[in-house]
Structure formats: structure tokens, C-alpha cells
Design a protein around this motif. Structure first.
Motif: not given
Length: 497
Positions: A69-74
Motif C-alpha cells: 500500500l505504500g503506507d508509513t508504519e511505526p
């Protein structure tokens, strides 16, 4: 051009593979978490259903959001999901990079890809949506529709050696690993070779990697099978993106491949490639591609689509992340469309080419196959070559053989109302498997095929048909030969003996 090349060591790939296996980040695991609907939506470029479905999926959910998804994750969540790969190593290779706030996001697209029996991981560059803008000139494309269509159009019969020409992310070589003794992969792009090397290391596949243009890296070598998804975009001679542009004018890249590929095949070896060809005003496309072929080559050109020039240009601009309405998009569109107009291009054909090296009189067939069908074309291509060889060896005794109509073939009738009731206006033979071939027939031919049940030779059936309908037997035999050959070639008549 990217300033630095990515470097994935064998140790990094081994630890990343362990992390993926522990999280079940594979083709089945991803579909299992997302479900069919969210997975299908993701394939359409709609990420939100997948984002919601992965919320409570632990490490697997983190990897899905990170790489798919190309999300930023912790940061802590990424560290846990990648264990036993150290976070510093993941950052050092560029696998992940700083994202929004204190989190991390993917630096590469690493996604599961599988067939009915195997799941792999494919490493490529981020697409325009993930990268947040236009891609770089040496962008390495992910597994797209063209790659998947070539996978499905390639024979999987076992062979000793396979050449994946222009390997890109390495997906064709992954599939070749299922049926080839030795695999060689080439590319003109150093970046593509580096990412393909990571793909092969992740999947523990031994592949010979060579850099160079076209067939130069394998000069004077031959292979049992060659597969190629080339830079087949047609237009002005320029290279904006190495994954799609050859630097050659028009459809010269496809022409070069078709001309040169058979020379690198073993006797009886086969080639499977995607290609594009111009539809030029006043010229038949079949004549155009037929001129590309060298002597001693069986060839099957299958045209899957014909694109309008304006639609073609817009599609490829958006593929690279360029808005056709922007100043850059308008300039490139104008130059591209001007080139098409100057060369009388009315359309751009796209499809599959199957080639075989032969020392006998070759068979060349160009066919439109623009209707929808579900079965993979690869086994059909291999069977087509088998049937072509049989026809070549039995041209003189074609009618002496015994045939049967396969159970997958049906006769469809279209009846129209008339003064005396229903009258059959169309008789159509339809093959329900493979590419779904159809042939329109007259009543006499339909009667002949009804007798093809593996009991009598075709010559005897023709004699019976002539006697029953008052026809001349010699005339029926002459008319039957090309029809029988066509139906055999399309798998609508099977040879019994």
C-alpha cells in the motif's frame, strides 16, 4: 538515472526471507488476510479496503501496508515485522526509508507473486503512486498486466535451458525455474539486474545474470527456450524509460527481436515474446510482421488488441506518472502524435509471438484473438506447434487420418423466423477451452463433422457424404483439405490415428 545502485547481500535476503515466512507474507497469506474483495480492489488500484482488512493482522498486516500500500508504519512495528533482519540493515539497503513523522515506509516494492503451486517474492521499484511522482528513467517495473500475460502465454514444458532476455524484475525467470535446468537472464540496465539479483536471492533461485543490449551478452550461444518482455512501446526513437523504450523508431524493437531470436535457439527451440506492430494506412499488419521473420522459423502471431494512437499515447504517459494535461504531458503527446501522423499510423497492434526454429518448410500464421478467454495461452502455443508439425508431415495423406471432434467443441446454431418456421442462418463451431476458437460452417460441413468420432478415416466420411447428398467426391475432398488443416491447427479436430 539513479545515483546509486541498490545492494541486497545474500545475508540480507536470507533474513528477509525468514521474516516473510514467519509472517506468512506470501501469495496465500496476503489473500487470506485481505479476502477476495479487498484483494481484487487492491489490484484495481483501490487500497482502502486492503488497509482496513489488514488492521488486525499483526506483522503480516504491517508488511502488507508497508510494501503493497505504500503506507508509513511505526518504526517499532516495522522492526518487529522484519525480524530477524536488523532495522539498520533494512535502512542501509534502502529496503525501508524514513516516512512521514517518525515512521518508516518502503523504499522498494517487494510483493508476493505466485502461481497455482508456488509463491515467490518480486523486488522492483515503487510505482508512481507509491513514489509520489514520476518515475526515474531507470525505473524497474513491477509485475504488471503485460508481465502476467507473457507468463500465461509461455509454454511450461520442461527444457534444458531458458534465456530471459530483458529480465527486469526477474518474474519470467522465476516461472522458468519451474521447468528449466539452467536459466540465464540479461538486461541492459544495471539497476534492473541488481533488483533481479535480489529477487532470485530471496527465492533461492540460481540464475546466470549478464548485462548488455539485446543478444550481445549471449553471442554464439543457443537456448532451448527464450522468453522476452521487451521495451516494445512504439513511437519516436527516444529513451525516456528503459523498461519500455528501446531507442529504436516505430516497431523496430519488435522487428529486431523477431529477426534475431531464432538464431539463438537450439534446433526445435521455441521463443515466446510480447510485441507491438504498427497498423499503417494501406498495409496489412500480417504482411508487415511476416517480413520480419528469418528463414526456417515457424511463427504464430496473435493480435490481442489494437489501440487508437491518441489512447495509446495517453495510456503510456499516465503509466510513467505524467499527467497528459500538464505542460510536459502536452509536449510529449504532441511530439508522439505528430510522429504517428507523419508515418500514416492508424493504430498500434499488440500481442504474443511464438517462434520455433525448424529445418523444414516453416508455417507462419497471423491471427486476431481479441475476444475474451480464460485459459492460459502457453499450453495452447505449445500444442499449436505440435499440430503444425503434424500437419507439415501429413500434408499428402491428411484425409487418410481418422479424426474426432473433442468434447470441448460444440456446434451453435442461430435460427431466424420465416414463413415456414425457424430457419438456421448461422452454424458456428465453438471450442469451449483454450482461446475459444470459432468457425462458421455450412450444413454439409456440419454433417461431415458429426461423423468425426474416431471410427472412420476422413476420406471414407467424405465418400459417404458425397453419396448421401449427391455431391462430387473429388470436389468435396479438395474443399475438405484446407478446412481439415485449419480445424486441426485450432484444436477443433483431434487426430486419432
Amino acid at each position: 538515472m539513479s545515483d546509486t545502485l541498490p545492494q541486497f547481500s545474500s545475508e540480507v535476503c536470507a533474513r528477509l526471507r525468514d521474516a516473510f515466512r514467519a509472517a506468512r507474507y506470501d501469495a496465500d497469506g496476503v489473500v487470506g488476510v485481505l479476502g477476495a474483495q479487498a484483494h481484487a480492489a487492491l489490484g484495481r488500484g483501490e487500497p482502502e479496503p486492503a488497509r482496513r482488512a489488514s488492521r488486525d493482522a499483526g506483522a503480516l498486516g504491517v508488511l502488507i501496508r508497508l510494501f503493497l500500500l505504500g503506507d508509513t508504519e511505526p518504526t517499532d512495528a516495522v522492526r518487529t515485522a522484519l525480524d530477524p533482519l536488523a532495522l539498520d540493515d533494512a535502512l542501509g539497503t534502502g529496503l525501508v526509508r524514513p516516512g512521514d513523522g517518525d515512521g518508516l515506509r518502503a523504499g522498494f516494492d517487494v510483493r508476493p507473486h505466485g502461481d497455482e503451486d508456488t509463491s515467490w517474492w518480486v523486488v522492483s521499484d515503487l510505482d508512481p503512486d507509491q513514489a509520489g511522482g514520476p518515475v526515474s528513467p531507470d525505473h524497474v517495473l513491477g509485475v504488471g498486466h503485460a508481465s502476467l500475460s507473457l507468463v500465461r502465454a509461455t509454454s511450461r514444458r520442461p527444457v534444458g535451458s531458458v534465456l530471459d532476455l530483458g529480465t527486469g524484475n526477474g518474474v519470467q525467470a522465476l516461472h522458468a525455474g519451474r521447468h528449466a535446468g539452467k536459466i540465464t537472464a540479461t538486461d541492459t540496465s544495471a539497476r534492473a539486474l541488481r533488483l533481479a539479483e535480489a529477487t532470485f536471492a530471496l527465492n533461492e533461485l540460481d540464475v546466470e545474470l549478464l548485462r548488455g543490449e539485446w543478444f550481445a551478452p549471449v553471442a554464439r550461444r543457443r537456448f532451448d527456450r527464450i522468453v522476452c518482455n521487451p521495451p516494445f512501446v512504439v513511437g519516436p526513437p527516444r529513451v525516456d524509460y528503459v523498461y519500455r523504450d528501446s531507442g529504436l523508431s516505430g516497431d523496430d524493437a519488435s522487428a529486431l527481436l523477431v529477426r534475431q531470436l531464432p538464431g539463438f535457439l537450439t534446433d526445435g527451440g521455441t521463443g515466446h515474446l510480447l510485441a507491438s506492430w504498427l497498423h499503417v494506412r494501406g498495409e496489412d499488419w500480417a504482411d508487415r510482421v511476416g517480413r520480419w521473420l528469418p528463414a526456417g522459423t515457424d511463427a504464430w502471431f496473435v493480435q490481442r488488441d489494437i489501440a487508437d494512437p491518441a489512447l495509446y499515447v495517453g495510456t503510456w504517459l499516465r503509466d510513467a506518472g505524467i499527467d497528459p494535461r500538464s505542460a510536459e504531458g502536452r509536449a510529449k503527446s504532441g511530439a508522439w502524435l505528430d510522429w504517428f501522423a507523419e508515418h500514416d499510423v492508424e493504430g498500434v497492434g499488440f500481442g504474443f509471438v511464438t517462434l520455433r526454429r525448424t529445418d523444414e518448410a516453416p508455417t507462419v500464421v497471423c491471427e486476431d484473438l481479441r475476444h475474451a478467454y480464460d485459459d492460459p495461452l502457453g499450453e495452447e502455443a505449445a500444442a499449436w506447434l505440435d499440430r503444425v508439425a503434424w500437419l507439415r508431415h501429413h500434408a499428402d495423406d491428411l484425409l487418410d487420418a481418422t479424426y474426432r471432434v473433442p468434447d470441448t467443441v460444440a456446434l451453435e446454431r442461430v435460427d431466424a423466423p420465416g414463413d415456414d418456421g425457424w430457419t438456421t442462418t448461422v452454424r458456428r463451431l465453438h471450442r469451449g477451452d483454450g482461446p475459444g476458437w470459432t468457425h462458421e460452417l455450412d450444413e454439409l460441413t456440419a454433417t461431415l463433422l458429426a461423423g468425426c468420432r474416431g471410427a472412420l478415416p476422413m476420406a471414407d466420411l467424405l465418400e459417404l457424404l458425397a453419396a448421401a447428398h449427391g455431391e462430387d467426391a473429388a470436389t468435396l475432398r479438395n474443399a475438405a483439405r484446407p478446412l481439415v488443416a485449419e480445424l486441426v491447427r485450432h484444436g477443433m479436430l483431434e487426430v486419432c490415428r
